[in-house]
Design a protein around this motif. Structure first.
Motif, PDB file in Angstrom:
ATOM      1  N   LEU A   1       0.827  -1.204   0.000  1.00 54.99           N
ATOM      2  CA  LEU A   1       0.000   0.000   0.000  1.00 54.99           C
ATOM      3  C   LEU A   1       0.862   1.255   0.000  1.00 54.99           C
ATOM      4  O   LEU A   1       1.967   1.261   0.548  1.00 54.99           O
ATOM      5  CB  LEU A   1      -0.919   0.014   1.226  1.00 54.99           C
ATOM      6  CG  LEU A   1      -1.921  -1.138   1.339  1.00 54.99           C
ATOM      7  CD1 LEU A   1      -2.649  -1.067   2.665  1.00 54.99           C
ATOM      8  CD2 LEU A   1      -2.912  -1.121   0.185  1.00 54.99           C
TER       9      LEU A   1
ATOM     10  N   ASP B   1      -2.802   5.393  -0.199  1.00 52.49           N
ATOM     11  CA  ASP B   1      -3.879   4.457   0.102  1.00 52.49           C
ATOM     12  C   ASP B   1      -4.331   4.602   1.548  1.00 52.49           C
ATOM     13  O   ASP B   1      -5.519   4.488   1.843  1.00 52.49           O
ATOM     14  CB  ASP B   1      -3.420   3.016  -0.138  1.00 52.49           C
ATOM     15  CG  ASP B   1      -3.144   2.738  -1.611  1.00 52.49           C
ATOM     16  OD1 ASP B   1      -4.008   3.072  -2.442  1.00 52.49           O
ATOM     17  OD2 ASP B   1      -2.055   2.218  -1.922  1.00 52.49           O
TER      18      ASP B   1
ATOM     19  N   LEU C   1      -9.212  -2.157   2.697  1.00 51.49           N
ATOM     20  CA  LEU C   1      -8.002  -1.936   1.903  1.00 51.49           C
ATOM     21  C   LEU C   1      -7.306  -3.248   1.559  1.00 51.49           C
ATOM     22  O   LEU C   1      -6.645  -3.350   0.533  1.00 51.49           O
ATOM     23  CB  LEU C   1      -7.014  -1.034   2.668  1.00 51.49           C
ATOM     24  CG  LEU C   1      -7.151   0.465   2.457  1.00 51.49           C
ATOM     25  CD1 LEU C   1      -6.085   1.201   3.261  1.00 51.49           C
ATOM     26  CD2 LEU C   1      -7.061   0.863   0.986  1.00 51.49           C
TER      27      LEU C   1
END
Length: 292
Positions: free
Chosen positions: A73, A152, A291
């Motif tokens: 991420l 992110d 996520l």
């Protein structure tokens, strides 16, 4: 005749001057409260809080941000502690941030994680001797005038307490969730519970609690000891307040040494069981905020 101070405090409590939702009430827009804004170019924002200093919150916050990065991420961390910033030391970074073409602060990066902190702006040894208005102005700049360049997830490392900084962040920023860090010690848990109630009052999703420094395993004999005793600790508090338990971070000298030398455990010992604990924490939180 009762002291005037306590009479005033009782009046303030009754009048609810900050416009906080009453426990059990239906949230509604309060006159004068700012509308929550997203942080530009950031998909998800997670606050890490303890409501008490000295429980290892910043160490967990920075290792969490690094664990997100290891999972692929685009990760960043924002140090919102104006008076006692820790992130420059933890990430082994220094120097004044440059400005972008649109006059925003550019984060400093290390180990694949972007970061911003008041420590970059005032220096290591310079004290921040400011009154509340200046502190809030600096916080606004950190929240809204940083060019993150697309993330992110952004981890917010909150200062101890439940005061101006926490109130500003929970009222003004769209938070995808909050994490409470505590040791099993009763005195730490009392403050952690205040943090839980603050986030509940502000209608911020509580992702769970992390128990830090609970178990020490001797590197010589491999026997384990509960440093703060074997009482229920954080798990019991989670059950009482209907908050998920996110796991344990062990007490280990390497975690402290890694932090002090600016190379946190997830980077310095990526294959260790201690790094695995942070990676598991990132996996669980990433799942909760959609996520991972």
């Amino acid at each position: 005749m009762k002291p005037r101070l306590f009479s005033t405090l009782r009046c303030l409590q009754h009048e609810n001057p900050l416009g906080l939702p009453r426990a059990g009430s239906i949230p509604r827009m309060q006159r004068g409260l700012p509308e929550r804004r997203s942080i530009k170019d950031v998909k998800k924002v997670v606050a890490v809080s303890s409501a008490k200093g000295g429980v290892g919150k910043s160490t967990i916050a920075v290792n969490l941000a690094l664990a997100f990065a290891r999972r692929g991420l685009r990760s960043g961390i924002l140090d919102t502690d104006i008076f006692g910033p820790s992130i420059p030391t933890l990430l082994n970074l220094s120097g004044e941030p440059r400005l972008s073409s649109n006059n925003q602060l550019l984060p400093l990066s290390n180990y694949g994680v972007k970061s911003m902190s008041m420590g970059y702006l005032v220096g290591d040894a310079a004290p921040v001797v400011w009154r509340g208005l200046m502190v809030m102005k600096a916080l606004q700049q950190l929240l809204h005038e940083v060019d993150w360049g697309g993330l992110d997830v952004l981890v917010l490392d909150l200062p101890p307490g439940t005061g101006d900084t926490q109130l500003t962040i929970t009222q003004q920023i769209v938070l995808d969730g909050a994490i409470i860090v505590s040791t099993p010690q009763d005195i730490a848990l009392k403050d952690a519970i205040k943090g839980i109630n603050m986030f509940k009052k502000m209608n911020i999703p509580l992702l769970g609690m992390v128990q830090n420094m609970s178990l020490f395993t001797c590197p010589h004999c491999n026997s384990s000891t509960h440093i703060f005793g074997s009482h229920p600790g954080v798990k019991h508090a989670c059950e009482q307040h209907d908050v998920p338990f996110l796991g344990d971070i062990p007490l280990h000298p390497s975690i402290c040494d890694d932090a002090d030398r600016g190379k946190p455990t997830v980077v310095s010992e990526p294959e260790s069981t201690r790094a695995d604990a942070f990676m598991s924490l990132a996996q669980e939180i990433g799942r909760k905020i959609d996520l991972l």
